[in-house]
Enzyme design. Structure first.
Site, PDB file in Angstrom:
ATOM      1  N   HIS A 157       0.823  -1.218   0.000  1.00  0.00           N
ATOM      2  CA  HIS A 157       0.000   0.000   0.000  1.00  0.00           C
ATOM      3  C   HIS A 157       0.853   1.263   0.000  1.00  0.00           C
ATOM      4  CE1 HIS A 157      -3.537  -2.577   1.656  1.00  0.00           C
ATOM      5  NE2 HIS A 157      -3.454  -2.624   0.331  1.00  0.00           N
TER       6      HIS A 157
ATOM      7  N   HIS B 180      -8.313  -7.525  -7.925  1.00  0.00           N
ATOM      8  CA  HIS B 180      -8.682  -8.334  -6.751  1.00  0.00           C
ATOM      9  C   HIS B 180      -8.742  -7.351  -5.579  1.00  0.00           C
ATOM     10  CE1 HIS B 180      -6.980 -11.220  -9.599  1.00  0.00           C
ATOM     11  NE2 HIS B 180      -7.581 -12.190  -8.941  1.00  0.00           N
TER      12      HIS B 180
ATOM     13  N   SER C 244      -6.733  -1.532  -0.756  1.00  0.00           N
ATOM     14  CA  SER C 244      -6.264  -0.831  -1.962  1.00  0.00           C
ATOM     15  C   SER C 244      -7.334   0.069  -2.604  1.00  0.00           C
ATOM     16  CB  SER C 244      -5.698  -1.825  -2.972  1.00  0.00           C
ATOM     17  OG  SER C 244      -6.600  -2.881  -3.240  1.00  0.00           O
TER      18      SER C 244
ATOM     19  N   GLU D 256     -14.129  -7.636  -7.479  1.00  0.00           N
ATOM     20  CA  GLU D 256     -14.048  -8.559  -6.338  1.00  0.00           C
ATOM     21  C   GLU D 256     -15.058  -9.667  -6.574  1.00  0.00           C
ATOM     22  OE1 GLU D 256     -12.154  -9.087  -3.444  1.00  0.00           O
ATOM     23  OE2 GLU D 256     -13.516 -10.797  -3.313  1.00  0.00           O
TER      24      GLU D 256
ATOM     25  N   ASP E 299     -14.673 -11.945 -12.061  1.00  0.00           N
ATOM     26  CA  ASP E 299     -13.369 -12.591 -11.938  1.00  0.00           C
ATOM     27  C   ASP E 299     -12.274 -11.588 -12.354  1.00  0.00           C
ATOM     28  OD1 ASP E 299     -11.363 -14.628 -11.844  1.00  0.00           O
ATOM     29  OD2 ASP E 299     -11.500 -14.733 -14.024  1.00  0.00           O
ATOM     30  N   GLY E 300     -11.325 -11.389 -11.460  1.00  0.00           N
ATOM     31  CA  GLY E 300     -10.292 -10.384 -11.703  1.00  0.00           C
ATOM     32  C   GLY E 300      -9.435 -10.682 -12.925  1.00  0.00           C
TER      33      GLY E 300
ATOM     34  N   ASP F 104      -3.636  -8.382  -7.424  1.00  0.00           N
ATOM     35  CA  ASP F 104      -3.303  -8.798  -6.054  1.00  0.00           C
ATOM     36  C   ASP F 104      -4.149 -10.020  -5.668  1.00  0.00           C
ATOM     37  OD1 ASP F 104      -2.477  -8.785  -3.417  1.00  0.00           O
ATOM     38  OD2 ASP F 104      -3.750  -7.094  -2.827  1.00  0.00           O
TER      39      ASP F 104
END
Ligand code: SAM
Length: 301
Positions: A18, A41, A106, A124, A149-150, A170
């Protein structure tokens, strides 16, 4: 999908990831042109550090709490505190002074630094986290929260209309396949948008998967890949999370020097035992590849 980021919010790995995310956002804001962040994500957005999940392993005590205590005690060099300011400011805005009870993930960090024309797409897949994320980021027309789906999002949303911005990848790494997906899906996305900034996070337990990822990326033909790793303990016990890494494609030109200042201080501060920490900062490809020596690793810093 068993992963819940609430167990890990504010951990040493979050502090590192971060802090770097906020440096990139700070850079993107320096030019007037709008940017877009695609967070593939995204997690739940904001985490309650008083919750049972956050306190089961209590990882935030050895991460963000340790960082804030060191700053309050004047133990960090001024230049490092200045570099951390965009990250610390968001934490400060979420909490009453002197009492840490909430931690920004994030998408919450990104939201704090969006200007009127900047945009965030936050993806997400886990339904509870997606609902929490929508609740935390609601009523902000600059932000889209999508339950998708990321990995699909990574292909679907690049290049963004602004042609400027960051993709943060991520994933939970519940399976080692995520290491392979990371390099494969990055290759596909990079073909569609070669000038974007990409930040890919990965865990370091043993060296094997992390080193194999670096090998694949070196062979990928992608120019300008900076690798930064922060270790909190030697990798001798591969059952534990001993560190984490960030692959940074097309990093802001300022970022390498910033990381060179941040990594030694953060690795020393966040290490699990004296002399247990370490870091790496090197180019996997790009003009400087092979010229920048890896910085000393665990035990040899
Ligand atoms: C490491 S956490 C994200 C943390 C967040 N990026 C942050 O820094 O605050 C990974 C998240 O990915 C979610 N997830 C797992 N599989 C996914 C998928 N295929 N697509 C999108 N999200 C996924 C998990 O539910 C979890 O919330």
């Amino acid at each position: 999908m068993n992963y819940r980021h609430a167990f890990h919010a504010g951990s040493f790995a979050d502090v590192f990831k971060h802090a770097v995310l906020c440096r990139i956002l700070h850079y993107l804001r320096e030019k007037p042109a709008a940017f877009r962040v695609i967070d593939t994500h995204a997690g739940a957005g904001i985490y309650d550090l008083t919750s049972a999940e956050a306190n089961r392993g209590g990882e935030w005590h050895d991460g963000v709490e340790r960082l804030l205590a060191a700053i309050a005690a004047g133990k960090l060099p001024d230049n490092v505190v200045t570099l951390l300011a965009p990250y610390l400011d968001v934490i400060g805005a979420l909490n009453v002074p002197g009492k840490l009870t909430a931690y920004p993930g994030s998408p919450a960090l990104t939201r704090a630094w969006l200007r009127a024309d900047d945009r965030l797409i936050a993806c997400e897949l886990e339904p509870h986290a997606a609902i929490a994320l929508s609740r935390h980021l609601r009523a902000d027309s600059r932000i889209k929260v999508i339950e998708i789906d990321g990995w699909t999002a990574l292909q679907a949303y690049v290049p963004p209309p602004e042609r400027r911005g960051l993709v943060l990848v991520d994933p939970p790494f519940e399976e080692n396949a995520d290491f392979h997906r990371l390099s494969h899906m990055l290759g596909l996305a990079h073909r569609k948008w070669a000038t974007g900034i990409y930040a890919l996070w990965y865990p370091i337990k043993g060296r094997g998967e992390a080193d194999d990822l670096a090998k694949r990326l070196r062979r990928s033909g992608i120019a300008k890949i900076l690798r930064a790793e922060l270790l909190v303990s030697p990798v001798s016990d591969p059952t534990r999370l001993n560190g984490s890494g960030l692959i940074l494609i097309n990093p802001p030109w300022t970022l390498e020097a910033e990381l060179a200042a941040l990594l030694p201080v953060l690795s020393r501060l966040l290490e699990r035992q004296p002399q247990g920490g370490g870091y790496t900062l090197d180019w996997l490809s790009g003009e400087a590849a092979g010229q920048t020596k890896p910085k000393p690793k665990a035990k040899t810093k």
